[in-house]
Design a protein around this motif. Structure first.
Motif, short mmCIF file in Angstrom:
data_model
loop_
_atom_site.label_atom_id
_atom_site.label_comp_id
_atom_site.label_asym_id
_atom_site.label_seq_id
_atom_site.Cartn_x
_atom_site.Cartn_y
_atom_site.Cartn_z
N TYR A 44 2.64 -9.28 8.43
CA TYR A 44 1.85 -9.68 7.26
C TYR A 44 0.45 -9.11 7.29
N ARG A 45 0.14 -8.40 8.33
CA ARG A 45 -1.20 -7.83 8.41
C ARG A 45 -1.10 -6.33 8.68
N ILE A 46 -2.13 -5.63 8.23
CA ILE A 46 -2.23 -4.18 8.43
C ILE A 46 -3.55 -3.91 9.11
N PHE A 47 -3.52 -2.98 10.09
CA PHE A 47 -4.83 -2.54 10.58
C PHE A 47 -5.00 -1.07 10.20
N SER A 48 -6.25 -0.69 10.01
CA SER A 48 -6.53 0.69 9.62
C SER A 48 -7.75 1.17 10.38
N GLY A 49 -7.80 2.48 10.64
CA GLY A 49 -8.98 3.06 11.28
C GLY A 49 -9.46 4.23 10.45
N ALA A 50 -10.73 4.38 10.32
CA ALA A 50 -11.25 5.36 9.38
C ALA A 50 -12.35 6.21 10.00
N ASP A 51 -12.71 7.27 9.27
CA ASP A 51 -13.76 8.16 9.75
C ASP A 51 -15.16 7.55 9.60
N ASP A 52 -15.22 6.36 8.96
CA ASP A 52 -16.53 5.67 8.89
C ASP A 52 -16.78 4.86 10.15
N TYR A 53 -16.09 5.17 11.23
CA TYR A 53 -16.23 4.57 12.58
C TYR A 53 -15.71 3.14 12.66
N THR A 54 -15.17 2.62 11.53
CA THR A 54 -14.72 1.23 11.57
C THR A 54 -13.20 1.15 11.61
N SER A 55 -12.71 0.02 12.10
CA SER A 55 -11.30 -0.31 11.95
C SER A 55 -11.24 -1.71 11.35
N LYS A 56 -10.32 -1.85 10.42
CA LYS A 56 -10.27 -3.12 9.68
C LYS A 56 -8.87 -3.72 9.75
N LEU A 57 -8.82 -5.04 9.57
CA LEU A 57 -7.55 -5.74 9.45
C LEU A 57 -7.43 -6.26 8.02
N TRP A 58 -6.24 -6.08 7.47
CA TRP A 58 -6.02 -6.48 6.08
C TRP A 58 -4.89 -7.49 6.02
N ASP A 59 -5.01 -8.37 5.03
CA ASP A 59 -3.94 -9.34 4.79
C ASP A 59 -3.09 -8.80 3.65
N ILE A 60 -1.79 -8.70 3.83
CA ILE A 60 -0.95 -8.06 2.80
C ILE A 60 -0.83 -8.94 1.54
N PRO A 61 -0.48 -10.20 1.68
CA PRO A 61 -0.26 -10.97 0.44
C PRO A 61 -1.48 -10.99 -0.48
N SER A 62 -2.66 -11.17 0.10
CA SER A 62 -3.83 -11.30 -0.75
C SER A 62 -4.57 -10.00 -0.93
N ALA A 63 -4.19 -8.96 -0.20
CA ALA A 63 -4.85 -7.67 -0.27
C ALA A 63 -6.34 -7.75 0.04
N THR A 64 -6.68 -8.62 0.98
CA THR A 64 -8.09 -8.76 1.32
C THR A 64 -8.34 -8.36 2.77
N GLU A 65 -9.58 -8.06 3.06
CA GLU A 65 -9.96 -7.68 4.40
C GLU A 65 -10.14 -8.92 5.24
N ILE A 66 -9.55 -8.96 6.43
CA ILE A 66 -9.69 -10.13 7.28
C ILE A 66 -10.91 -9.96 8.18
#
Lengths: 519, 863
Positions: free
Chosen positions: A135-157
């Motif tokens: 139910y969660r997605i993690f992502s890593g980006a070139d802006d030096y951050t990595s984020k966790l996302w909640d799939i149902p609500s499409a929000t950043e955790i």
């Protein structure tokens, strides 16, 4: 009375790699299928559920291929710029992908448009993955951050910004629903727990990290960056277990075999190396045409897919035994033909007549047995023999020479037969295994046919060719000797005899005698 | 003890079996062949030697069955005697002393009392003084062409065929002096003369001439061939045979042709036809008994059977091993037999199937491998057939087997460059064998091959493991394994030294892959010393040091690190032999030089301990003791020295062990240490020394006297061995065995007494000697009866034993009647039996008896 002893054909040891269980296993793939993509292939991911389709991310598209199809089953092309890291969820129904514009998109496999869009990264997202709770997605980006996302609500955790350079790779633990690892160009690999605000562990790889991997047990972490592949023990607090340096360019991707016994690494040096996870030694390696960016293994190692910088996708399928049986089977005699008369139980008063076992002799052996030397030589110079088994031809020549009849066998040949013989010589005379014998044969042929040189254009041409080859070989040998001389000089200056102390290494006799005298 | 036993040099390994044509007995059950001074009788069915007929004092040259009595055999020898034997019992019946060297011997069925022999022509050849009172009956002197025959008189002695009248006197030794000359100037070889149909004529060949002599007309026909023809033929005769039924003579020639002569009673109108298959000399020719086929053989080692004297009807039996020297046919026509140069006799069935092979020690022209001991079988290993290694058991004087090393078809052709087996070595436990073979010609380059063989427990033989082409660039001079315990985890190591100035160390490495596990040998280290050719190498006893000799220098290397430890040099002279001391003398290194010095170096002080000036040819250490044997050679003979390296004084010196040079020597460990009487010969107690002389004779030392050594082999075809294992035999054997082991005194002695009676010489003689050679029964009777009687003091014991026997019979009877109660019986009335103080049969014995009773006795009816 001894029976005829057939000609001994010398077998030469095969140089190079020894055949191991691994080479047999990894060579057991069919010839690769090449599929041309639009750009460099940055990610390949197999669906965890059968029929194990695989998603290939290249340029601005995500293609999904079936197992044997060379055309994509499905294409996701809603990206304005490059797409990155299309990854399946555990159930194989959802697919997540990052993109150059910084948006993470979630797709349904059956649908076409994105189900969700996760906005928040300011730069390209190169790595996305599902956590193992689905139910969660993690992502890593070139802006030096990595984020966790909640799939149902499409929000950043939660957002972690501990890395000081691009985050380019990551991996989620299959055992712990909260654990994931990210690797960054700041030379570090960090382990995060979704329940904590900060990273729980940091290991210093030493080079920009291109790929990370967790073992199925979750205890070992593998990181690849620069020319190194490093294995870390997480349970010991991130201790370096082993550092492998088997590539001579940057290692870009890592992959585990389905059994977990072998680790695969692909590199820009166009090689895929396979390590044993027990000894961390290279047990096999594959060569490819271009630098490798991505690599994936299907479950049960059924398929190896390799993506390269030139946009070519190289797909190898495993060979199966049944594939052999597809060929039409030759009609064999029935079983009872072989057992005919064999199952007869002899009675007491029966008189036994034992039938001598007939040995099968090769054609040339039969001819040699009856001393037909010219025919025996012809037999081994026939087309099917000549090409594949030069060692048999040379063995027969040796046998004739031993019998003192080689000259007889070589003499009295017409243009066609001599042509065949000369062609064989031209092909193999410089091969070190056969050279001593074939040089002798060449000398004999020249002696025998010298009076008739100039009568046939074909033969003259062949003689000239032979001469050319031998001259070339002599030049090579001279050059090699020069190199050898140079190397000898170098070695002579380098090696200095180690002084071995007699006290430490007194040999057996001396020791025994010392004991004897002390007693 | 007897007086100080002398050390005698004894020949072993047997003599050449192929000295003369072998002969069959009339029923083809036995084969007779000359073997040195003996005639050996072999069984054609089992290949076993049944009898050795000893008596001649020189080479036996001819054997013939007595045409009057098929159980008797004539043999003639160079010692000038003809002996008549009874071959079934191996007894000499009669000796006829002729007094000349006899080269060939013929008998004819027609002429009862005279035989034909070939003797040298010159009177001075006569052995002994017996040649004076011979009456010469000049029946014929070759007048025609006499000069022609004498053209090479100076180079070769000429021979003559004479007939001898064998006097019929009952004495054991008779002088046969009544010689009558038949033909003069003939060939010496027995193959060059043959007797025709019913003895009407005889044919003899010599050089280019065939002489046919007709007995009745007393005339000779001479047929000559031209010496050379246009096609390079060589018409010299080599052998001749006469058809048994027709007037036909077959002659063999040096160029391989066989000529069949007919109509030879006419001087002019004779005819001959030619059969040509052999490409080299026809060595022997024989007609089958009926004369339907002609057998020929030669260098090709192919037996050719020509049917009906026709060129197209021929059959072959190829690959018989080596050159066929003699061919003979059995009188009943079932067997042929060929004698080969490699000391082999092949018995061939008349349908050209090999039925038996009698093989002696193969004596080649040169033993290049030296004498090696197989640690597993303790057999002597040396060059055998070309390209083979023979394993020869010295205890039984029998060839165990041949190991094919070269594994190539042997081409029998004169002057062909064959592959030679030059070196062989075994690892300490005998599980590995290393061999080196080479082929070297005048124009061709040296071809070398080293092979390593692994002993396979399952097949009980050696299998090829590794083959190394050209291990060195020049001849391999020495080869040795490191003697380590193979049970320990030390790697096996082999060292080869070569004339190319290098020594190489080979180790066993594991190069198994996924498909099959395999072990192979590969080179580990290459060492050299100033590029001098390496001549010898050997490991110290514990394997820690390797000594390699390079021309005049001995180098010592550490076998772990391959560092050169030290060098020894003894200027003038190259090092010829090298060996380490053993056991307590392992600190010494011994070497011999070509300048005639035996040197001993101390490895601790790195200095020479002592040296002696002896022209040593062979230096051989005993593996079981410190002793080292050195054989020196001076112009007249070889001397043998036994010494320990720690003292330069020899333990034993044996002068003149043989006339020529000793080529090789080897110590073979004895299975059971032999008790040697004299202190001086103590070195022979644990291992036996065998050595090979220049003439390829294998010799050894014996401390026993001649009579002792002779007893076990001859006259020992006892009846006991051939007894079948009947139930009675089993019971009796067991019974006896048990009783002997018992301490029970009275019974024991009785049985022993019984035993003694059976084994008394008189009884044995009576039972085992054939009836027709025994003295009269009245003479023997008293001795026999006496021997059966029991001496007085043992009489009581004997009676007791008798009672026991009766008792046991009684017990048997009882058990016959009531089988079901027998098990209880010993318990119910034990007192009765115990009271007699005679041992009662135990329960188990009774059971045994009962078992026997129930057995199948149908075999008795077969008797």
């Amino acid at each position: 009375m001894a029976s005829y002893k057939p000609v001994v054909v010398q077998s030469f040891p095969k140089l190079g790699e020894k055949i191991t269980q691994d080479t047999l296993y990894w060579k057991n793939y069919k010839t690769p299928v090449q599929i041309k993509e639009f750009g460099a292939v940055n990610k390949i991911d197999f669906s965890p559920i059968p029929p194990h389709n695989y998603a290939v991310t290249a340029s601005s598209r995500i293609h999904i291929y079936g197992r044997y199809s060379q055309e994509p089953i499905k294409t996701f092309s809603r990206f304005k710029d490059a797409a990155y890291c299309a990854t399946y969820r555990d159930d194989g129904k959802l697919l997540v992908a990052g993109s150059e514009e910084g948006i993470v998109r979630l797709f349904d496999i059956s649908g076409r448009a994105a189900l969700r869009q996760f906005d928040g990264h300011t730069k390209a997202v190169h790595v996305v993955d599902f956590l193992s709770d689905k139910y969660r997605i993690f992502s890593g980006a070139d802006d030096y951050t990595s984020k966790l996302w909640d799939i149902p609500s499409a929000t950043e955790i939660v957002s972690y910004s501990e890395h000081t350079d691009y985050v380019r790779c990551g991996y989620t633990s299959k055992l712990n629903t909260d654990l994931f690892v990210t690797g960054s160009y700041d030379h570090t690999v960090k382990v995060f727990d979704a329940r904590r605000e900060k990273s729980v562990m940091t290991v210093e790889h030493g080079q920009p990290v291109e790929s990370v991997l967790l073992f199925p047990s979750g205890g070992l972490l593998v990181s690849a960056g620069g020319r190194y592949v490093k294995v870390w023990d997480i349970l010991k607090g991130g201790q370096l277990l082993v550092s492998l340096k088997n590539h001579h360019k940057t290692v870009t991707c890592l992959c585990l075999s389905s059994s977990g016994q072998r680790l695969l690494s692909g590199s820009l040096d166009r090689h895929v190396k396979i390590y044993s996870t027990a000894s961390y030694k290279v047990v096999h390696s594959f060569d490819f045409a271009a630098s490798i960016l991505s690599l994936a293994l299907a479950p049960e190692d059924e398929t190896i897919v390799v993506g390269m910088t030139n946009g070519v996708l190289n797909v190898r399928h495993r060979k199966h035994e049944e594939s052999k049986e597809r060929f039409p089977k030759k009609k064999r005699p029935a079983y009872r033909t072989f057992v005919k008369g064999r199952n007869y139980m002899p009675k007491q008063e029966d008189f036994f007549v034992s039938k001598p076992v007939r040995r099968h002799l090769k054609k040339y052996d039969k001819l040699l047995k009856s001393f037909q030397v010219s025919k025996a030589l012809d037999a081994v110079l026939e087309v099917p023999n000549r090409g594949r088994t030069p060692e048999i031809t040379v063995a027969v020549m040796q046998e004739l020479n031993r019998r003192g009849t080689l000259k007889n066998a070589l003499a009295g040949r017409d243009e066609k037969q001599l042509n065949v013989l000369l062609a064989f010589l031209i092909r193999y005379v410089v091969e070190p295994r056969f050279a001593p014998m074939l040089i002798k044969v060449a000398e004999m042929i020249i002696d025998i046919y010298l009076p008739v040189v100039g009568q046939s254009a074909i033969i003259d041409k062949q003689f000239l060719k032979l001469q050319e080859i031998i001259e070339k070989e002599i030049d090579y040998q001279a050059e090699l000797l020069e190199v050898l001389g140079m190397m000898d000089a170098l070695f002579a200056t380098m090696t200095r005899k180690k002084a071995t102390s007699l006290e430490n290494k007194s040999n057996g006799i001396l020791r025994a005698l010392e004991q004897a005298t002390s007693n | 003890m007897v007086a100080q036993p002398l050390l005698r040099v004894v020949r072993c390994g047997g003599s050449r079996l192929s000295g003369a044509r072998a002969a069959f007995s009339a029923d083809a059950k036995y084969l007779f062949c000359a073997s040195g001074d003996y005639v050996k009788v072999y069984s054609t069915a089992t290949e076993e030697c049944v009898h050795i007929l000893q008596g001649h004092t020189n080479l036996v040259t001819g054997i013939q069955l007595n045409p009057q009595n098929h159980m008797q055999l004539y043999s003639c020898s160079l010692d000038g005697t003809i002996k008549l034997w009874d071959f079934t019992d191996g007894i000499l019946i009669k000796t006829f002393v002729v007094g000349y060297k006899l080269f060939a011997f013929y008998t004819l069925a027609g002429s009862e009392d005279s035989v034909f022999i070939i003797i040298p022509k010159k009177n001075k050849e006569a052995s002994g003084s017996a040649g004076q009172d011979i009456r010469w009956n000049w029946m014929f002197t070759g007048s025609a062409g006499h000069d022609l025959l004498h053209w090479n008189q100076s180079s070769t002695d000429s021979f003559q065929l004479v007939s001898v009248k064998l006097p019929k006197i009952a004495d054991q030794e008779v002088e046969a002096k009544e010689l009558s000359l038949i033909l003069d100037d003939i060939g010496q070889s027995p193959k060059c003369t043959a007797f025709g149909r019913e003895g009407e004529y005889m044919a003899s060949v010599f050089d280019l001439h065939l002489l046919v002599y007709f007995f009745k007309k007393k005339k000779v026909n001479r047929f000559s061939l031209s010496a050379t023809s246009t096609k390079g033929a060589n018409n010299n005769f080599t052998c001749v045979a006469c058809h048994p039924k027709e007037d036909c003579i077959a002659s063999g020639h040096e160029d391989g042709k066989i000529r069949l002569w007919r109509n030879f009673n006419h001087k002019r109108e004779y005819t001959f036809s030619t059969l040509h298959w052999h490409h080299d000399v026809v060595m022997d020719l024989t007609f089958s008994v009926e004369g339907t086929s002609l057998l020929s053989g030669g260098v090709e080692s192919v037996l050719v059977q020509w049917r009906d004297g026709s060129d197209c009807k021929k059959e072959f039996l190829p690959r018989l091993g080596s050159t066929i020297e003699h061919i003979s046919a059995s009188p009943d026509g079932t067997f042929y037999c060929t004698c080969h140069t490699e000391n082999k006799i092949t018995i061939i069935h008349s349908n050209l199937r090999v039925s038996a092979v009698i093989q002696g020690l193969v004596k080649g022209s040169d033993v290049k491998t030296g004498l090696v001991v197989d640690p597993r079988t303790k057999a002597l290993v040396l060059n055998g057939k070309p390209g083979h290694l023979q394993f020869y058991c010295l205890q039984t004087d029998k060839q165990l087997y041949n190991l094919d090393i070269v594994q190539q078809e042997y081409i029998h052709q004169v002057g062909l460059n064959q592959i030679d087996l030059v070196k062989a070595a075994f690892s300490a436990q005998g599980s590995w064998l290393a061999t080196v073979e080479q082929r070297e010609g005048k124009e061709t380059e040296l071809e070398l091959q080293m092979k390593l063989w692994n002993y396979d427990e399952q097949t009980q033989s050696f299998t090829l493991n590794t083959r190394i082409n050209m291990p060195h660039e020049s001849h391999v001079t020495a080869l040795c394994f490191r003697d380590t315990d193979e049970l320990k985890d030390e790697t096996l190591m082999l060292v080869t030294a070569s004339k190319d100035g290098r020594f190489k160390v080979w180790v066993l490495v594991d190069d198994s892959d996924a498909e099959k596990p395999s072990m192979g040998w590969s080179c580990d280290f290459v060492g050299s010393y100033h590029k001098y050719p390496a001549s010898n190498c050997c490991f110290s006893e514990d394997g820690s040091l390797l000594a390699v000799s390079f021309e005049k220098t001995v180098t010592v290397w550490d076998s772990d690190t391959w560092d050169l430890k030290c060098t020894f040099c003894h200027p003038p002279g190259k090092i010829q032999n090298l060996c380490f001391g053993r056991l307590s003398c392992s600190k010494y290194l011994l070497g011999t030089t070509s300048s005639g010095f035996l040197c001993c170096w101390n490895l601790l002080s790195c200095a020479m301990e002592w040296s002696a000036q002896l022209n040593i040819t062979v230096l051989q250490p005993d593996p079981l003791s410190e002793n080292i044997v050195a054989v020196s050679w001076l112009s007249e003979g070889s001397d043998l020295f036994v010494f320990k390296p720690n003292e330069p004084r020899p333990l034993c010196i044996q002068r003149n062990v043989c006339r020529g040079r000793v080529q090789w020597a080897v110590f073979i460990p004895r299975e059971v240490p032999e008790s040697v009487g004299s202190e001086k010969h103590q070195w022979l107690s644990r291992s036996q020394l065998y050595f090979l002389t220049e003439t390829q004779d294998l010799m050894t030392f014996s401390t026993k006297s001649t009579e002792e050594r002779l007893t076990p082999s001859s006259k020992q075809l006892a009846v006991e061995e051939s007894l079948t294992m009947t139930p009675f035999y089993l019971l009796l054997g067991k019974h006896r065995h048990q009783q002997q082991s018992k301490e029970n005194a009275d019974l024991g002695t009785a049985v022993v007494q019984n035993h003694l009676a059976q084994h008394s010489p008189a009884v044995k003689e009576l039972l085992h000697t054939p009836a027709h050679v025994l003295p009269s029964a009245s003479f023997l009777c008293s001795i026999f009866i006496n021997s059966m009687l029991i001496s007085k003091e043992n009489k009581s014991a004997e009676e007791v034993a008798g009672e026991v026997e009766m008792d046991s019979e009684k017990a048997e009877d009882e058990s016959d009647e009531d089988v079901e109660f027998t098990e209880m019986e010993p318990d119910t009335n034990p007192t009765e039996i115990l009271g007699e103080t005679t041992p009662k049969l135990s329960k188990s014995q009774e059971k045994e008896l009962r078992k026997i009773r129930r057995m199948d006795y149908s075999w008795i009816t077969a008797l």
